[in-house]
Design a protein around this motif. Structure first.
Motif, short mmCIF file in Angstrom:
data_model
loop_
_atom_site.label_atom_id
_atom_site.label_comp_id
_atom_site.label_asym_id
_atom_site.label_seq_id
_atom_site.Cartn_x
_atom_site.Cartn_y
_atom_site.Cartn_z
N GLY A 16 -13.71 -21.60 35.22
CA GLY A 16 -14.98 -21.68 34.50
C GLY A 16 -14.92 -21.03 33.13
N SER A 17 -16.07 -21.02 32.48
CA SER A 17 -16.17 -20.51 31.12
C SER A 17 -17.35 -19.56 30.98
N LEU A 18 -17.22 -18.66 30.03
CA LEU A 18 -18.31 -17.78 29.62
C LEU A 18 -18.18 -17.55 28.12
N ARG A 19 -19.32 -17.28 27.48
CA ARG A 19 -19.29 -16.86 26.08
C ARG A 19 -19.98 -15.52 25.96
N LEU A 81 -17.00 -14.23 21.87
CA LEU A 81 -15.73 -14.41 22.58
C LEU A 81 -15.95 -15.54 23.57
N GLN A 82 -15.41 -16.71 23.25
CA GLN A 82 -15.47 -17.86 24.15
C GLN A 82 -14.29 -17.78 25.11
N MET A 83 -14.58 -17.77 26.39
CA MET A 83 -13.55 -17.64 27.40
C MET A 83 -13.54 -18.88 28.28
N ASP A 84 -12.47 -19.62 28.24
CA ASP A 84 -12.32 -20.84 29.03
C ASP A 84 -11.20 -20.69 30.04
N ASN A 85 -11.21 -21.56 31.04
CA ASN A 85 -10.17 -21.53 32.08
C ASN A 85 -9.97 -20.11 32.60
N LEU A 86 -11.06 -19.48 32.98
CA LEU A 86 -11.00 -18.09 33.41
C LEU A 86 -10.23 -17.95 34.71
N LYS A 87 -9.55 -16.82 34.82
CA LYS A 87 -8.73 -16.52 35.99
C LYS A 87 -9.23 -15.22 36.62
#
Length: 126
Positions: A16-19, A81-87
């Protein structure tokens, strides 16, 4: 009063993603180097990325290259801070930091920053 405030954290599934946002008040944010850091439970603080106000370049930690992106809105005195493909290993409390001299080059250590936000929690879990 000089301060920065982070927001946008939450719980997200892997992939998922978060900003995250970091809003500044009392000073002009983009005059200074800016760093995003995170701290997982039981671990030390880790530099995620930093922005150099000297040449407007961004440096990313190897662990987030290709997945995290820095951006800024000078009109709102805010950076993102755009965070994609979170682990799951991205889980932690995320902090924005700034300060030091104007028009400076950044690095991923926390030594040059003297203005810190309160942090926002990011949890990546199925």
């Amino acid at each position: 009063q000089v301060q920065i405030v982070e927001s946008g954290g939450g719980v997200v599934q892997p992939g998922g993603s978060l900003r995250l946002s970091c809003a500044a008040s009392g000073f002009t944010l983009h005059y200074y180097a800016i760093g995003w850091f995170r701290q997982a439970p039981g671990k030390g603080r880790e530099g995620v990325l930093c922005f150099s106000s000297s040449d407007e370049s961004t440096t990313y930690a190897d662990s987030v290259k290709g997945r995290f992106t820095f951006s800024r809105d000078d009109g709102k005195n805010t950076v993102y801070l755009q965070m994609d493909n979170l682990k799951p290993e991205d889980t932690g409390n995320y902090y924005c930091a700034t300060g030091g001299p104007t028009w400076a080059r950044c690095d991923l250590t926390d030594l040059q920053y003297d203005v810190w936000g309160q942090g926002t929690q990011v949890t990546v879990s199925a």
